[in-house]
Design a protein around this motif. Structure first.
Motif, PDB file in Angstrom:
ATOM      1  N   ALA A 106       0.846  -1.199   0.000  1.00 43.48           N
ATOM      2  CA  ALA A 106       0.000   0.000   0.000  1.00 43.48           C
ATOM      3  C   ALA A 106       0.874   1.239   0.000  1.00 43.48           C
ATOM      4  O   ALA A 106       1.930   1.279   0.648  1.00 43.48           O
ATOM      5  CB  ALA A 106      -0.928   0.010   1.207  1.00 43.48           C
ATOM      6  N   VAL A 107       0.444   2.232  -0.762  1.00 47.81           N
ATOM      7  CA  VAL A 107       1.123   3.526  -0.827  1.00 47.81           C
ATOM      8  C   VAL A 107       0.129   4.596  -0.379  1.00 47.81           C
ATOM      9  O   VAL A 107      -0.995   4.670  -0.900  1.00 47.81           O
ATOM     10  CB  VAL A 107       1.624   3.816  -2.250  1.00 47.81           C
ATOM     11  CG1 VAL A 107       2.242   5.213  -2.318  1.00 47.81           C
ATOM     12  CG2 VAL A 107       2.637   2.766  -2.680  1.00 47.81           C
ATOM     13  N   ASP A 108       0.543   5.397   0.604  1.00 47.47           N
ATOM     14  CA  ASP A 108      -0.344   6.416   1.179  1.00 47.47           C
ATOM     15  C   ASP A 108      -1.666   5.793   1.623  1.00 47.47           C
ATOM     16  O   ASP A 108      -2.753   6.364   1.415  1.00 47.47           O
ATOM     17  CB  ASP A 108      -0.600   7.541   0.177  1.00 47.47           C
ATOM     18  CG  ASP A 108       0.652   8.363  -0.119  1.00 47.47           C
ATOM     19  OD1 ASP A 108       1.602   8.302   0.691  1.00 47.47           O
ATOM     20  OD2 ASP A 108       0.688   9.027  -1.173  1.00 47.47           O
ATOM     21  N   ALA A 109      -1.577   4.599   2.215  1.00 49.11           N
ATOM     22  CA  ALA A 109      -2.726   3.847   2.747  1.00 49.11           C
ATOM     23  C   ALA A 109      -3.696   3.396   1.654  1.00 49.11           C
ATOM     24  O   ALA A 109      -4.807   2.945   1.963  1.00 49.11           O
ATOM     25  CB  ALA A 109      -3.457   4.654   3.821  1.00 49.11           C
ATOM     26  N   ARG A 110      -3.310   3.474   0.403  1.00 50.10           N
ATOM     27  CA  ARG A 110      -4.152   2.997  -0.696  1.00 50.10           C
ATOM     28  C   ARG A 110      -3.561   1.688  -1.211  1.00 50.10           C
ATOM     29  O   ARG A 110      -2.408   1.657  -1.661  1.00 50.10           O
ATOM     30  CB  ARG A 110      -4.211   4.038  -1.824  1.00 50.10           C
ATOM     31  CG  ARG A 110      -5.173   3.661  -2.950  1.00 50.10           C
ATOM     32  CD  ARG A 110      -5.163   4.740  -4.049  1.00 50.10           C
ATOM     33  NE  ARG A 110      -6.028   4.373  -5.170  1.00 50.10           N
ATOM     34  CZ  ARG A 110      -7.293   4.719  -5.271  1.00 50.10           C
ATOM     35  NH1 ARG A 110      -7.866   5.452  -4.316  1.00 50.10           N
ATOM     36  NH2 ARG A 110      -8.005   4.359  -6.320  1.00 50.10           N
ATOM     37  N   PRO A 111      -4.326   0.579  -1.160  1.00 54.14           N
ATOM     38  CA  PRO A 111      -3.769  -0.726  -1.517  1.00 54.14           C
ATOM     39  C   PRO A 111      -3.475  -0.844  -3.010  1.00 54.14           C
ATOM     40  O   PRO A 111      -4.183  -0.273  -3.856  1.00 54.14           O
ATOM     41  CB  PRO A 111      -4.878  -1.706  -1.104  1.00 54.14           C
ATOM     42  CG  PRO A 111      -6.138  -0.904  -1.193  1.00 54.14           C
ATOM     43  CD  PRO A 111      -5.747   0.481  -0.766  1.00 54.14           C
ATOM     44  N   VAL A 112      -2.416  -1.583  -3.326  1.00 49.56           N
ATOM     45  CA  VAL A 112      -2.073  -1.934  -4.702  1.00 49.56           C
ATOM     46  C   VAL A 112      -2.484  -3.388  -4.886  1.00 49.56           C
ATOM     47  O   VAL A 112      -1.956  -4.294  -4.218  1.00 49.56           O
ATOM     48  CB  VAL A 112      -0.573  -1.737  -4.973  1.00 49.56           C
ATOM     49  CG1 VAL A 112      -0.226  -2.176  -6.394  1.00 49.56           C
ATOM     50  CG2 VAL A 112      -0.179  -0.278  -4.734  1.00 49.56           C
ATOM     51  N   ILE A 113      -3.424  -3.624  -5.794  1.00 49.46           N
ATOM     52  CA  ILE A 113      -4.116  -4.908  -5.898  1.00 49.46           C
ATOM     53  C   ILE A 113      -3.506  -5.769  -7.014  1.00 49.46           C
ATOM     54  O   ILE A 113      -3.160  -5.271  -8.082  1.00 49.46           O
ATOM     55  CB  ILE A 113      -5.620  -4.686  -6.182  1.00 49.46           C
ATOM     56  CG1 ILE A 113      -6.214  -3.743  -5.134  1.00 49.46           C
ATOM     57  CG2 ILE A 113      -6.355  -6.010  -6.211  1.00 49.46           C
ATOM     58  CD1 ILE A 113      -6.138  -4.251  -3.709  1.00 49.46           C
ATOM     59  N   VAL A 114      -3.429  -7.065  -6.740  1.00 53.62           N
ATOM     60  CA  VAL A 114      -2.913  -8.021  -7.732  1.00 53.62           C
ATOM     61  C   VAL A 114      -4.026  -8.429  -8.693  1.00 53.62           C
ATOM     62  O   VAL A 114      -5.115  -8.842  -8.274  1.00 53.62           O
ATOM     63  CB  VAL A 114      -2.342  -9.273  -7.037  1.00 53.62           C
ATOM     64  CG1 VAL A 114      -2.033 -10.368  -8.067  1.00 53.62           C
ATOM     65  CG2 VAL A 114      -1.081  -8.914  -6.255  1.00 53.62           C
ATOM     66  N   LEU A 115      -3.762  -8.285  -9.973  1.00 53.53           N
ATOM     67  CA  LEU A 115      -4.621  -8.819 -11.028  1.00 53.53           C
ATOM     68  C   LEU A 115      -3.818  -9.823 -11.837  1.00 53.53           C
ATOM     69  O   LEU A 115      -2.589  -9.763 -11.874  1.00 53.53           O
ATOM     70  CB  LEU A 115      -5.147  -7.706 -11.943  1.00 53.53           C
ATOM     71  CG  LEU A 115      -5.993  -6.612 -11.289  1.00 53.53           C
ATOM     72  CD1 LEU A 115      -6.466  -5.610 -12.346  1.00 53.53           C
ATOM     73  CD2 LEU A 115      -7.178  -7.203 -10.529  1.00 53.53           C
ATOM     74  N   PHE A 116      -4.507 -10.748 -12.506  1.00 53.59           N
ATOM     75  CA  PHE A 116      -3.834 -11.781 -13.294  1.00 53.59           C
ATOM     76  C   PHE A 116      -3.845 -11.390 -14.773  1.00 53.59           C
ATOM     77  O   PHE A 116      -4.876 -10.951 -15.302  1.00 53.59           O
ATOM     78  CB  PHE A 116      -4.523 -13.129 -13.131  1.00 53.59           C
ATOM     79  CG  PHE A 116      -4.389 -13.734 -11.767  1.00 53.59           C
ATOM     80  CD1 PHE A 116      -3.618 -13.135 -10.789  1.00 53.59           C
ATOM     81  CD2 PHE A 116      -5.059 -14.917 -11.448  1.00 53.59           C
ATOM     82  CE1 PHE A 116      -3.493 -13.697  -9.519  1.00 53.59           C
ATOM     83  CE2 PHE A 116      -4.949 -15.480 -10.193  1.00 53.59           C
ATOM     84  CZ  PHE A 116      -4.167 -14.878  -9.227  1.00 53.59           C
ATOM     85  N   GLY A 117      -2.711 -11.601 -15.436  1.00 50.21           N
ATOM     86  CA  GLY A 117      -2.636 -11.339 -16.865  1.00 50.21           C
ATOM     87  C   GLY A 117      -1.198 -11.364 -17.345  1.00 50.21           C
ATOM     88  O   GLY A 117      -0.265 -11.564 -16.562  1.00 50.21           O
ATOM     89  N   ARG A 118      -1.025 -11.173 -18.654  1.00 51.11           N
ATOM     90  CA  ARG A 118       0.303 -11.196 -19.255  1.00 51.11           C
ATOM     91  C   ARG A 118       0.779  -9.823 -19.704  1.00 51.11           C
ATOM     92  O   ARG A 118       1.951  -9.652 -20.030  1.00 51.11           O
ATOM     93  CB  ARG A 118       0.295 -12.143 -20.469  1.00 51.11           C
ATOM     94  CG  ARG A 118       0.026 -13.591 -20.104  1.00 51.11           C
ATOM     95  CD  ARG A 118       1.163 -14.188 -19.320  1.00 51.11           C
ATOM     96  NE  ARG A 118       0.906 -15.571 -18.915  1.00 51.11           N
ATOM     97  CZ  ARG A 118       1.762 -16.314 -18.199  1.00 51.11           C
ATOM     98  NH1 ARG A 118       2.915 -15.800 -17.839  1.00 51.11           N
ATOM     99  NH2 ARG A 118       1.445 -17.540 -17.860  1.00 51.11           N
ATOM    100  N   THR A 119      -0.109  -8.839 -19.751  1.00 50.02           N
ATOM    101  CA  THR A 119       0.276  -7.485 -20.140  1.00 50.02           C
ATOM    102  C   THR A 119       0.380  -6.616 -18.894  1.00 50.02           C
ATOM    103  O   THR A 119      -0.601  -6.451 -18.174  1.00 50.02           O
ATOM    104  CB  THR A 119      -0.758  -6.865 -21.103  1.00 50.02           C
ATOM    105  OG1 THR A 119      -0.882  -7.683 -22.267  1.00 50.02           O
ATOM    106  CG2 THR A 119      -0.337  -5.465 -21.527  1.00 50.02           C
ATOM    107  N   PRO A 120       1.555  -6.090 -18.597  1.00 52.22           N
ATOM    108  CA  PRO A 120       1.699  -5.300 -17.363  1.00 52.22           C
ATOM    109  C   PRO A 120       0.911  -3.989 -17.435  1.00 52.22           C
ATOM    110  O   PRO A 120       0.625  -3.465 -18.517  1.00 52.22           O
ATOM    111  CB  PRO A 120       3.208  -5.032 -17.300  1.00 52.22           C
ATOM    112  CG  PRO A 120       3.668  -5.118 -18.715  1.00 52.22           C
ATOM    113  CD  PRO A 120       2.813  -6.172 -19.358  1.00 52.22           C
ATOM    114  N   ALA A 121       0.555  -3.483 -16.249  1.00 51.47           N
ATOM    115  CA  ALA A 121      -0.118  -2.181 -16.187  1.00 51.47           C
ATOM    116  C   ALA A 121       0.889  -1.098 -16.550  1.00 51.47           C
ATOM    117  O   ALA A 121       1.965  -1.007 -15.951  1.00 51.47           O
ATOM    118  CB  ALA A 121      -0.670  -1.963 -14.779  1.00 51.47           C
ATOM    119  N   TYR A 122       0.532  -0.256 -17.534  1.00 45.28           N
ATOM    120  CA  TYR A 122       1.477   0.771 -17.983  1.00 45.28           C
ATOM    121  C   TYR A 122       0.835   2.128 -18.214  1.00 45.28           C
ATOM    122  O   TYR A 122       1.523   3.090 -18.577  1.00 45.28           O
ATOM    123  CB  TYR A 122       2.165   0.310 -19.273  1.00 45.28           C
ATOM    124  CG  TYR A 122       1.239   0.183 -20.469  1.00 45.28           C
ATOM    125  CD1 TYR A 122       1.110   1.232 -21.390  1.00 45.28           C
ATOM    126  CD2 TYR A 122       0.491  -0.967 -20.676  1.00 45.28           C
ATOM    127  CE1 TYR A 122       0.274   1.126 -22.487  1.00 45.28           C
ATOM    128  CE2 TYR A 122      -0.354  -1.092 -21.766  1.00 45.28           C
ATOM    129  CZ  TYR A 122      -0.458  -0.048 -22.669  1.00 45.28           C
ATOM    130  OH  TYR A 122      -1.301  -0.174 -23.742  1.00 45.28           O
TER     131      TYR A 122
END
Length: 357
Positions: A106-122
Protein backbone atom coordinates in the motif's frame (compact mmCIF):
# COMPACT_ATOMS: atom_id res chain seq x y z
CA UNK A 1 22.82 -50.99 5.89
CA UNK A 2 22.52 -48.92 2.67
CA UNK A 3 24.70 -45.80 2.37
CA UNK A 4 23.14 -42.43 2.99
CA UNK A 5 22.51 -39.86 0.24
CA UNK A 6 25.73 -38.00 1.03
CA UNK A 7 27.80 -41.16 0.54
CA UNK A 8 25.98 -41.93 -2.72
CA UNK A 9 26.71 -38.46 -4.06
CA UNK A 10 30.41 -38.79 -3.14
CA UNK A 11 30.60 -42.14 -4.96
CA UNK A 12 29.05 -40.63 -8.09
CA UNK A 13 31.47 -37.73 -8.00
CA UNK A 14 34.41 -40.15 -7.54
CA UNK A 15 33.33 -42.18 -10.59
CA UNK A 16 33.11 -38.96 -12.64
CA UNK A 17 36.60 -37.99 -11.46
CA UNK A 18 37.97 -41.40 -12.38
CA UNK A 19 36.54 -41.11 -15.89
CA UNK A 20 38.25 -37.76 -16.41
CA UNK A 21 41.50 -39.19 -15.04
CA UNK A 22 41.35 -42.16 -17.41
CA UNK A 23 40.86 -39.84 -20.39
CA UNK A 24 43.82 -37.76 -19.25
CA UNK A 25 46.20 -40.75 -19.19
CA UNK A 26 44.96 -42.42 -22.38
CA UNK A 27 47.72 -40.90 -24.46
CA UNK A 28 50.41 -42.38 -22.20
CA UNK A 29 48.92 -45.85 -21.74
CA UNK A 30 47.75 -46.06 -25.35
CA UNK A 31 51.07 -45.02 -26.82
CA UNK A 32 52.92 -47.79 -24.96
CA UNK A 33 50.49 -50.51 -26.04
CA UNK A 34 50.23 -49.38 -29.61
CA UNK A 35 53.98 -48.78 -30.04
CA UNK A 36 54.52 -52.47 -29.26
CA UNK A 37 52.13 -53.40 -32.07
CA UNK A 38 53.56 -50.85 -34.54
CA UNK A 39 57.22 -51.89 -34.15
CA UNK A 40 56.33 -55.53 -34.91
CA UNK A 41 54.68 -54.42 -38.12
CA UNK A 42 51.35 -56.24 -37.63
CA UNK A 43 48.33 -56.28 -35.40
CA UNK A 44 49.23 -59.27 -33.24
CA UNK A 45 50.02 -58.54 -29.60
CA UNK A 46 52.34 -60.98 -27.77
CA UNK A 47 50.76 -63.11 -25.08
CA UNK A 48 51.68 -62.42 -21.47
CA UNK A 49 51.71 -64.72 -18.50
CA UNK A 50 49.14 -62.67 -16.61
CA UNK A 51 45.44 -62.85 -17.47
CA UNK A 52 44.38 -59.34 -18.47
CA UNK A 53 41.31 -57.54 -17.21
CA UNK A 54 38.71 -57.61 -19.96
CA UNK A 55 35.29 -56.28 -20.86
CA UNK A 56 32.69 -57.26 -23.43
CA UNK A 57 31.82 -55.20 -26.48
CA UNK A 58 28.06 -54.69 -26.16
CA UNK A 59 25.40 -53.22 -28.41
CA UNK A 60 23.13 -50.91 -26.47
CA UNK A 61 21.67 -47.41 -26.22
CA UNK A 62 24.12 -44.82 -24.91
CA UNK A 63 22.82 -41.65 -23.28
CA UNK A 64 24.94 -38.64 -22.32
CA UNK A 65 23.88 -37.99 -18.72
CA UNK A 66 24.93 -35.29 -16.29
CA UNK A 67 24.08 -34.73 -12.64
CA UNK A 68 24.05 -31.41 -10.80
CA UNK A 69 22.80 -30.19 -7.44
CA UNK A 70 19.44 -28.42 -7.29
CA UNK A 71 17.64 -26.56 -4.50
CA UNK A 72 13.99 -26.84 -3.50
CA UNK A 73 12.11 -23.55 -3.51
CA UNK A 74 9.47 -21.72 -5.51
CA UNK A 75 11.42 -20.81 -8.62
CA UNK A 76 13.06 -17.53 -9.65
CA UNK A 77 12.25 -14.39 -7.68
CA UNK A 78 10.66 -11.45 -9.53
CA UNK A 79 11.26 -7.91 -8.27
CA UNK A 80 8.26 -5.63 -7.69
CA UNK A 81 8.86 -1.91 -8.06
CA UNK A 82 6.50 0.90 -7.09
CA UNK A 83 4.57 2.60 -9.89
CA UNK A 84 3.00 5.30 -7.73
CA UNK A 85 4.77 8.05 -5.79
CA UNK A 86 4.08 8.31 -2.08
CA UNK A 87 4.92 6.72 1.26
CA UNK A 88 5.04 2.95 1.71
CA UNK A 89 2.47 2.28 4.44
CA UNK A 90 2.03 -1.51 4.27
CA UNK A 91 3.62 -4.54 2.58
CA UNK A 92 2.72 -8.23 2.64
CA UNK A 93 4.81 -10.46 4.91
CA UNK A 94 7.53 -12.75 3.47
CA UNK A 95 6.11 -16.20 2.76
CA UNK A 96 2.53 -15.00 2.37
CA UNK A 97 0.54 -16.01 -0.73
CA UNK A 98 -1.27 -13.22 -2.57
CA UNK A 99 -4.14 -14.20 -4.86
CA UNK A 100 -6.17 -12.24 -7.42
CA UNK A 101 -7.91 -9.21 -5.97
CA UNK A 102 -5.72 -9.09 -2.83
CA UNK A 103 -3.35 -6.24 -1.90
CA UNK A 104 0.42 -6.73 -2.27
CA UNK A 105 1.48 -3.44 -0.70
CA UNK A 106 0.00 0.00 0.00
CA UNK A 107 1.12 3.53 -0.83
CA UNK A 108 -0.34 6.42 1.18
CA UNK A 109 -2.73 3.85 2.75
CA UNK A 110 -4.15 3.00 -0.70
CA UNK A 111 -3.77 -0.73 -1.52
CA UNK A 112 -2.07 -1.93 -4.70
CA UNK A 113 -4.12 -4.91 -5.90
CA UNK A 114 -2.91 -8.02 -7.73
CA UNK A 115 -4.62 -8.82 -11.03
CA UNK A 116 -3.83 -11.78 -13.29
CA UNK A 117 -2.64 -11.34 -16.87
CA UNK A 118 0.30 -11.20 -19.25
CA UNK A 119 0.28 -7.48 -20.14
CA UNK A 120 1.70 -5.30 -17.36
CA UNK A 121 -0.12 -2.18 -16.19
CA UNK A 122 1.48 0.77 -17.98
CA UNK A 123 -1.16 3.51 -18.20
CA UNK A 124 -4.34 4.85 -16.61
CA UNK A 125 -7.48 2.96 -17.64
CA UNK A 126 -10.65 5.02 -17.96
CA UNK A 127 -13.75 5.36 -20.11
CA UNK A 128 -12.89 5.68 -23.80
CA UNK A 129 -9.67 3.61 -23.62
CA UNK A 130 -9.35 0.37 -25.61
CA UNK A 131 -6.71 -2.37 -25.81
CA UNK A 132 -5.51 -5.68 -24.37
CA UNK A 133 -4.89 -4.15 -20.95
CA UNK A 134 -8.58 -3.16 -20.80
CA UNK A 135 -9.52 -6.74 -21.65
CA UNK A 136 -7.35 -7.99 -18.80
CA UNK A 137 -9.08 -5.58 -16.40
CA UNK A 138 -12.49 -6.76 -17.58
CA UNK A 139 -11.54 -10.43 -17.18
CA UNK A 140 -10.34 -9.81 -13.64
CA UNK A 141 -13.47 -7.82 -12.75
CA UNK A 142 -15.56 -10.76 -13.99
CA UNK A 143 -13.50 -13.26 -11.96
CA UNK A 144 -14.04 -11.09 -8.87
CA UNK A 145 -17.81 -10.93 -9.41
CA UNK A 146 -18.10 -7.55 -11.16
CA UNK A 147 -18.73 -8.62 -14.76
CA UNK A 148 -19.01 -5.60 -17.12
CA UNK A 149 -21.27 -5.84 -20.17
CA UNK A 150 -19.00 -3.82 -22.47
CA UNK A 151 -17.29 -5.46 -25.47
CA UNK A 152 -13.96 -7.10 -24.57
CA UNK A 153 -11.12 -4.57 -24.65
CA UNK A 154 -13.42 -1.52 -24.75
CA UNK A 155 -13.73 0.65 -21.61
CA UNK A 156 -17.26 2.03 -21.69
CA UNK A 157 -20.00 2.91 -19.18
CA UNK A 158 -20.55 -0.68 -18.00
CA UNK A 159 -16.86 -1.09 -17.19
CA UNK A 160 -16.86 2.23 -15.34
CA UNK A 161 -19.80 1.03 -13.23
CA UNK A 162 -18.09 -2.30 -12.52
CA UNK A 163 -14.89 -0.53 -11.43
CA UNK A 164 -16.87 1.71 -9.05
CA UNK A 165 -18.57 -1.31 -7.44
CA UNK A 166 -15.17 -2.96 -6.99
CA UNK A 167 -13.65 0.22 -5.52
CA UNK A 168 -16.53 0.44 -3.06
CA UNK A 169 -15.79 -3.10 -1.87
CA UNK A 170 -12.10 -2.15 -1.49
CA UNK A 171 -13.13 0.93 0.54
CA UNK A 172 -11.23 3.31 -1.68
CA UNK A 173 -12.40 6.37 -3.60
CA UNK A 174 -14.95 5.37 -6.25
CA UNK A 175 -13.44 7.09 -9.29
CA UNK A 176 -14.48 4.53 -11.90
CA UNK A 177 -10.97 4.57 -13.33
CA UNK A 178 -7.73 2.63 -12.61
CA UNK A 179 -4.79 5.00 -12.11
CA UNK A 180 -1.27 3.83 -12.89
CA UNK A 181 -0.02 2.17 -9.70
CA UNK A 182 -3.47 1.07 -8.45
CA UNK A 183 -2.86 -2.52 -9.60
CA UNK A 184 0.06 -4.83 -10.41
CA UNK A 185 -0.56 -7.43 -13.12
CA UNK A 186 1.11 -10.83 -12.53
CA UNK A 187 0.78 -14.23 -14.27
CA UNK A 188 -0.95 -15.79 -11.26
CA UNK A 189 -0.96 -16.03 -7.48
CA UNK A 190 2.44 -15.22 -5.96
CA UNK A 191 4.41 -15.99 -2.84
CA UNK A 192 6.25 -13.08 -1.25
CA UNK A 193 10.00 -13.66 -1.00
CA UNK A 194 12.12 -10.84 0.37
CA UNK A 195 10.87 -7.41 1.45
CA UNK A 196 13.31 -4.54 0.92
CA UNK A 197 10.93 -1.56 1.14
CA UNK A 198 10.86 0.27 4.47
CA UNK A 199 7.54 1.36 5.98
CA UNK A 200 7.38 5.12 6.20
CA UNK A 201 9.96 5.56 3.45
CA UNK A 202 9.24 6.76 -0.10
CA UNK A 203 7.79 4.02 -2.28
CA UNK A 204 10.59 4.05 -4.85
CA UNK A 205 12.69 1.35 -6.48
CA UNK A 206 12.37 -2.33 -5.61
CA UNK A 207 9.96 -2.94 -2.74
CA UNK A 208 9.81 -6.74 -2.58
CA UNK A 209 10.29 -9.91 -4.60
CA UNK A 210 7.71 -12.56 -5.46
CA UNK A 211 7.73 -16.03 -6.97
CA UNK A 212 5.14 -18.60 -7.97
CA UNK A 213 3.38 -20.64 -5.33
CA UNK A 214 4.29 -24.09 -6.68
CA UNK A 215 7.11 -26.06 -5.01
CA UNK A 216 9.93 -26.27 -7.59
CA UNK A 217 13.57 -27.27 -7.94
CA UNK A 218 16.10 -24.82 -9.39
CA UNK A 219 19.41 -26.07 -10.81
CA UNK A 220 22.28 -24.22 -12.46
CA UNK A 221 23.92 -25.44 -15.67
CA UNK A 222 27.14 -24.35 -17.32
CA UNK A 223 27.06 -23.09 -20.89
CA UNK A 224 28.41 -26.43 -22.20
CA UNK A 225 25.55 -28.26 -20.43
CA UNK A 226 22.73 -26.15 -21.89
CA UNK A 227 21.73 -28.81 -24.42
CA UNK A 228 20.74 -31.21 -21.64
CA UNK A 229 17.81 -29.04 -20.53
CA UNK A 230 14.90 -28.67 -22.94
CA UNK A 231 11.46 -27.35 -22.03
CA UNK A 232 9.25 -30.29 -21.07
CA UNK A 233 12.15 -32.73 -20.68
CA UNK A 234 12.03 -35.26 -17.85
CA UNK A 235 14.74 -35.29 -15.19
CA UNK A 236 15.66 -37.63 -12.34
CA UNK A 237 15.61 -36.32 -8.76
CA UNK A 238 17.68 -37.86 -5.98
CA UNK A 239 15.99 -36.83 -2.73
CA UNK A 240 17.77 -36.11 0.58
CA UNK A 241 16.33 -39.27 2.20
CA UNK A 242 17.71 -41.52 -0.54
CA UNK A 243 14.45 -41.90 -2.48
CA UNK A 244 14.18 -41.01 -6.16
CA UNK A 245 11.53 -39.09 -8.06
CA UNK A 246 11.04 -37.41 -11.41
CA UNK A 247 10.54 -33.84 -12.52
CA UNK A 248 9.77 -31.85 -15.65
CA UNK A 249 11.77 -28.89 -16.97
CA UNK A 250 9.49 -25.89 -16.74
CA UNK A 251 11.81 -23.08 -17.89
CA UNK A 252 15.44 -22.30 -18.74
CA UNK A 253 16.74 -18.76 -18.14
CA UNK A 254 20.16 -17.44 -19.16
CA UNK A 255 22.17 -15.28 -16.77
CA UNK A 256 25.57 -13.62 -16.77
CA UNK A 257 28.20 -14.93 -14.36
CA UNK A 258 31.87 -14.29 -13.59
CA UNK A 259 34.35 -16.82 -14.96
CA UNK A 260 37.70 -17.88 -13.46
CA UNK A 261 39.64 -15.39 -15.57
CA UNK A 262 37.62 -12.42 -14.31
CA UNK A 263 35.52 -12.15 -17.46
CA UNK A 264 31.88 -12.94 -18.03
CA UNK A 265 30.25 -16.19 -19.07
CA UNK A 266 26.69 -17.39 -19.50
CA UNK A 267 25.05 -19.85 -17.12
CA UNK A 268 21.49 -21.12 -17.02
CA UNK A 269 18.93 -21.42 -14.23
CA UNK A 270 16.69 -24.43 -14.90
CA UNK A 271 13.30 -24.47 -13.16
CA UNK A 272 11.92 -27.97 -12.61
CA UNK A 273 8.41 -28.96 -11.55
CA UNK A 274 8.18 -31.97 -9.22
CA UNK A 275 5.94 -34.56 -10.87
CA UNK A 276 4.54 -35.95 -7.61
CA UNK A 277 2.75 -33.09 -5.80
CA UNK A 278 2.47 -35.24 -2.68
CA UNK A 279 6.24 -35.11 -2.09
CA UNK A 280 6.87 -32.99 0.99
CA UNK A 281 10.31 -31.46 0.35
CA UNK A 282 11.66 -28.92 2.80
CA UNK A 283 12.26 -25.38 1.55
CA UNK A 284 15.96 -24.96 0.73
CA UNK A 285 16.80 -28.69 0.75
CA UNK A 286 19.29 -29.98 -1.83
CA UNK A 287 18.51 -32.69 -4.39
CA UNK A 288 20.54 -34.41 -7.12
CA UNK A 289 19.17 -33.56 -10.58
CA UNK A 290 19.97 -35.92 -13.45
CA UNK A 291 19.59 -34.68 -17.04
CA UNK A 292 19.63 -36.87 -20.15
CA UNK A 293 21.30 -35.34 -23.19
CA UNK A 294 22.25 -36.81 -26.55
CA UNK A 295 21.21 -40.44 -27.15
CA UNK A 296 22.67 -42.93 -29.64
CA UNK A 297 20.57 -46.06 -30.03
CA UNK A 298 21.89 -49.56 -30.80
CA UNK A 299 25.61 -48.70 -30.89
CA UNK A 300 28.69 -50.74 -29.91
CA UNK A 301 30.00 -49.68 -26.49
CA UNK A 302 33.10 -50.42 -24.39
CA UNK A 303 34.44 -48.98 -21.14
CA UNK A 304 36.61 -45.87 -21.57
CA UNK A 305 39.45 -47.80 -19.89
CA UNK A 306 39.63 -50.12 -22.93
CA UNK A 307 40.77 -47.34 -25.28
CA UNK A 308 44.36 -47.17 -26.52
CA UNK A 309 45.68 -43.93 -28.02
CA UNK A 310 48.52 -44.65 -30.50
CA UNK A 311 51.22 -42.03 -30.89
CA UNK A 312 50.48 -42.00 -34.63
CA UNK A 313 46.98 -40.75 -33.87
CA UNK A 314 43.53 -42.26 -33.61
CA UNK A 315 42.35 -44.93 -31.17
CA UNK A 316 42.35 -48.73 -30.96
CA UNK A 317 41.07 -51.64 -28.89
CA UNK A 318 43.07 -54.70 -27.84
CA UNK A 319 40.76 -57.59 -28.78
CA UNK A 320 41.11 -61.15 -27.46
CA UNK A 321 41.19 -63.47 -30.48
CA UNK A 322 41.32 -67.15 -29.52
CA UNK A 323 44.51 -67.55 -27.51
CA UNK A 324 46.08 -64.34 -28.80
CA UNK A 325 45.32 -60.65 -29.02
CA UNK A 326 45.13 -58.12 -31.81
CA UNK A 327 44.65 -54.39 -32.04
CA UNK A 328 41.62 -53.06 -33.89
CA UNK A 329 41.58 -49.38 -34.91
CA UNK A 330 38.28 -47.74 -33.97
CA UNK A 331 36.43 -44.47 -34.40
CA UNK A 332 34.88 -42.91 -31.29
CA UNK A 333 31.36 -41.60 -30.87
CA UNK A 334 29.46 -40.56 -27.77
CA UNK A 335 31.04 -40.68 -24.29
CA UNK A 336 28.66 -41.32 -21.37
CA UNK A 337 28.63 -43.01 -17.94
CA UNK A 338 32.26 -44.12 -18.23
CA UNK A 339 31.59 -45.79 -21.60
CA UNK A 340 32.28 -44.82 -25.18
CA UNK A 341 30.67 -45.59 -28.52
CA UNK A 342 33.09 -47.34 -30.91
CA UNK A 343 33.00 -48.50 -34.53
CA UNK A 344 35.53 -50.20 -36.78
CA UNK A 345 36.06 -52.95 -39.33
CA UNK A 346 35.86 -56.40 -37.75
CA UNK A 347 34.42 -55.14 -34.46
CA UNK A 348 31.30 -56.93 -33.23
CA UNK A 349 29.16 -57.32 -30.12
CA UNK A 350 30.31 -60.16 -27.87
CA UNK A 351 34.04 -59.64 -28.44
CA UNK A 352 36.21 -59.21 -25.37
CA UNK A 353 38.68 -56.35 -25.11
CA UNK A 354 41.51 -55.69 -22.68
CA UNK A 355 40.91 -52.89 -20.20
CA UNK A 356 43.21 -50.98 -17.85
CA UNK A 357 43.88 -53.02 -14.72
Amino acid sequence: MSPGPGVARRRRRRRAWLTVTVLAVLATAGAVGFTRWSTKGHADVPKTADSPATAEVVRTDLVDRIEVTGQVGHGPQRPITAARAGTLTWVADPGSVIDRGRPLYAVDARPVIVLFGRTPAYRELAEGVTGPDVKILQENLAALGYRPADPAGSFKAATTAAVKRWQKALRVEQTGRIALGDVVVLPGAVRVGTVSGQLGAPATGELLTVSGTERLVTAELEQAQRGHAADGAKVRLGLPDGRSATGTVRAVAAKSADDKSGGKTTKYDVTIAIDDPALDLAEGSLVDVGFDGEKHAGVLVVPVEALLAPKEGGYALEVLDGTGRRLVPVKLGLFADGKVEVSGAGLAAGMRVVTAA
